[in-house]
Design a protein around this motif. Structure first.
Motif, PDB file in Angstrom:
ATOM      1  N   ILE A  81       0.906  -1.411  -0.016  1.00 50.47           N
ATOM      2  CA  ILE A  81      -0.194  -0.022   0.057  1.00 50.47           C
ATOM      3  C   ILE A  81       0.869   1.031   0.039  1.00 50.47           C
ATOM      4  O   ILE A  81       0.734   2.162  -0.854  1.00 50.47           O
TER       5      ILE A  81
ATOM      6  N   ARG B 246      -4.711   1.550   5.332  1.00 49.94           N
ATOM      7  CA  ARG B 246      -4.768   2.733   4.445  1.00 49.94           C
ATOM      8  C   ARG B 246      -4.545   4.066   5.520  1.00 49.94           C
ATOM      9  O   ARG B 246      -4.872   4.853   5.141  1.00 49.94           O
TER      10      ARG B 246
ATOM     11  N   GLU C  15     -10.242   1.854   5.474  1.00 49.42           N
ATOM     12  CA  GLU C  15     -10.752   2.980   4.813  1.00 49.42           C
ATOM     13  C   GLU C  15     -10.256   4.220   5.087  1.00 49.42           C
ATOM     14  O   GLU C  15     -10.750   5.431   4.525  1.00 49.42           O
ATOM     15  N   GLY C  16      -9.285   4.375   5.689  1.00 47.20           N
ATOM     16  CA  GLY C  16      -8.259   5.644   6.098  1.00 47.20           C
ATOM     17  C   GLY C  16      -9.166   6.686   6.636  1.00 47.20           C
ATOM     18  O   GLY C  16      -9.679   6.098   7.840  1.00 47.20           O
TER      19      GLY C  16
ATOM     20  N   LEU D 185      -0.911   8.745   4.056  1.00 45.91           N
ATOM     21  CA  LEU D 185      -1.222   8.434   2.732  1.00 45.91           C
ATOM     22  C   LEU D 185      -2.421   9.534   2.106  1.00 45.91           C
ATOM     23  O   LEU D 185      -2.577   9.427   0.714  1.00 45.91           O
ATOM     24  N   GLU D 186      -2.940  10.072   3.024  1.00 41.77           N
ATOM     25  CA  GLU D 186      -3.973  11.075   2.637  1.00 41.77           C
ATOM     26  C   GLU D 186      -3.475  12.846   2.441  1.00 41.77           C
ATOM     27  O   GLU D 186      -4.062  13.564   2.353  1.00 41.77           O
TER      28      GLU D 186
END
Length: 558
Positions: free
Chosen positions: A9, A115, A413-414, A262-263
């Motif tokens: 990921i 995530r 789902e982050g 990641l976001e």
């Protein structure tokens, strides 16, 4: 269908240039010292210019006692930070750097998971920006100067039997716990006993994480007591004239590291003391910098709340003048079942009774955190196999404790998986509360501070310690160190000092084996039970499965 691994990921992440991450917090490109395109240090000059800015709200993420089933504290920290940013808040994350010891031992990585990760994952779990290497070098420079001083005549009159400064390395190596150096004749120095601690337990690590600027760093390094003369007079690193060179080695390491999730939520990753054998928090400089740049800062403290969170409150917040606005305690259904007496092979089947028994551990952590005068919420880090009845049992228990629990699915789902928790955290943290108070006052006696932690946090019946230890504590009080806080070195797996005693034990005793004065860091280390400041590798270390694949990519990091 199998899920991609954490490293897969992370490798697929579409990272933004680090200058854009900095810009989101108002950090100009000129204030970033880049380490490639996706990580940078924030310059000391820029940080100094922030000193007059008001601070945002600080949210601490902690957890129940860790189990082999996993809790996901760092993952929840990342997910909550992402969730707050998704709600439109200016948010940042502060976590610790990973140590190579557990990376190649049992843990395999420390950047979150699924995530909800901080990237670049491989860099963070390996050499990163070299901070740990600098800390190791500074620590061992002092060790080398001690033995060199003795070799060339021992002008300061150091008693070789009373040298307390050991050596350090960032690896689990039990063979180096106790050894003799200086063998091989006159040219190789004077033989004496010494040993190694892992770098994360070094006082230099603690000093880097508690220092506010370069001047404070050098002052603290100079205050390190490395041993005593024959008349028991303390000898400092400053007396050896080592503090200047140590500061030079740490000049860049003191600057916080900026990366991203990641976001693309800004993440400060800086410092890395373990919470079982050290004080378990990321650096004061990273936290205060983030607080002056963001409205909400989500940080973590290592292991369970009995260790990391207690030290966060009683050491870090006390020293840095911080006041947390909210605490989030992380639990999983699987870990609660283990605290309820189930073995790891029995966690798959529904067992509400085991969950309810295990909630005693969660309840004690909630109660302990509330005793600091801070609002407490619970994050249930949800696994796909968790049953509705089990979740409802935890939620009902938490309500009975006067708190709120939120099911979180950030691993899958982050930030979207923490939306309900993030909304409530923002609401609670934004309220004007000034109730935070440490567990004990500075003026309390050292042994009484140890007893206070043992009785009020661990629920122990009492503390056992030899007269030699009590006399040592009294001597430090007489020398002017009685105001210092306590850093308990204890197993992370239990409220007690017995790692096999899960749940919420009472009536046990805390045996104190050794005490160490960390005068530069500004606390007393109290070593309890069988805890070691140099861990060993497990029978099947993670290093056996870490390597490069045919494409030259790293495999085996979790």
């Amino acid at each position: 269908m199998s899920h991609p691994s954490d490293i897969e990921i992370a490798r697929a992440a579409k990272k933004r240039p680090i200058r854009e991450i900095g810009a989101e917090l108002g950090i100009p490109e000129a204030a970033l010292v880049p380490y490639g395109h996706d990580k940078a240090k924030v310059s000391a000059d820029f940080i100094e210019g922030l000193s007059k800015r008001p601070m945002g709200r600080l949210v601490l993420v902690t957890a129940i006692n860790p189990t082999p089933a996993g809790e996901g504290k760092t993952t929840t920290t990342v997910g909550l930070g992402d969730g707050l940013r998704r709600l439109g808040h200016k948010a940042a994350i502060c976590i610790r750097e990973a140590s190579l010891g557990p990376c190649f031992g049992m843990k395999g990585g420390a950047a979150g998971g699924g995530r909800a990760q901080v990237v670049p994952m491989e860099d963070m779990n390996l050499h990163f920006t070299g901070d740990f290497h600098a800390i190791t070098a500074a620590h061992n420079l002092l060790a080398a100067m001690i033995d060199n001083h003795i070799h060339w005549g021992n002008e300061l009159g150091l008693d070789q039997r009373r040298i307390t400064w050991r050596r350090a390395m960032d690896m689990n190596d039990r063979a180096l716990r106790d050894l003799v150096c200086g063998l091989g004749g006159l040219a190789n120095g004077v033989p004496r006993e010494t040993g190694f601690d892992i770098t994360v337990a070094s006082e230099v690590m603690a000093i880097l994480c508690l220092a506010t600027d370069l001047d404070d760093l050098q002052r603290r390094l100079g205050d390190i007591i490395i041993g005593y003369t024959g008349e028991k007079v303390p000898v400092t690193a400053r007396a050896l004239k080592a503090d200047g060179a140590m500061t030079v080695l740490l000049k860049e390491a003191l600057q916080p590291n900026l990366v991203q999730t990641l976001e693309h939520t800004p993440a400060f990753v800086h410092g890395g003391p373990f919470a079982n054998i050290a004080h378990g928090c990321n650096s004061v400089m990273a936290t205060t910098t983030a607080l002056r740049l963001a409205d909400f800062v989500v940080t973590e403290a290592g292991f369970g709340a009995d260790l990391g969170a207690e030290k966060f409150m009683n050491i870090k917040c006390r020293k840095a003048g911080l006041s947390p606005a909210a605490v989030v305690v992380v639990a999983t259904i699987r870990a609660l079942k283990m605290n309820g007496g189930l073995g790891k092979d029995a966690l798959g089947a529904e067992d509400v009774a085991a969950v309810e028994r295990g909630c005693a551990n969660l309840g004690r952590h909630i109660e302990n955190m509330k005793s600091f005068g801070v609002p407490v919420l619970v994050a249930i880090n949800r696994f796909s196999g968790d049953r509705k009845a089990e979740m409802e049992a935890v939620e009902a228990f938490v309500r009975a404790q006067g708190s709120e629990a939120f099911a979180c699915t950030h691993w899958a789902e982050g930030g979207a998986g923490t939306s309900a928790l993030a909304a409530r955290v923002a609401e609670v943290a934004a309220a004007d509360r000034t109730g935070f108070v440490p567990l004990y006052p500075d003026a309390m006696g050292l042994f009484e501070k140890i007893e206070t932690i043992a009785k009020r946090i661990y629920r122990a019946e009492g503390v056992t310690a030899d007269k030699k230890i009590r006399d040592q504590l009294h001597a430090w009080e007489e020398a002017g160190h009685g105001h210092l806080p306590i850093c308990m070195a204890k197993t992370q797996y239990s409220f007690s000092t017995d790692p096999a005693l899960r749940g919420a034990p009472e009536g046990h005793y805390v045996p104190v084996r050794e005490v160490r004065l960390a005068a530069g860091a500004g606390f007393i280390v109290v070593i309890c039970g069988e805890i070691m400041t140099m861990p060993g590798l497990p029978r099947r270390p993670a290093a056996e499965t870490i390597g490069l694949n045919a494409e030259g990519q790293i495999e085996g990091l979790f």
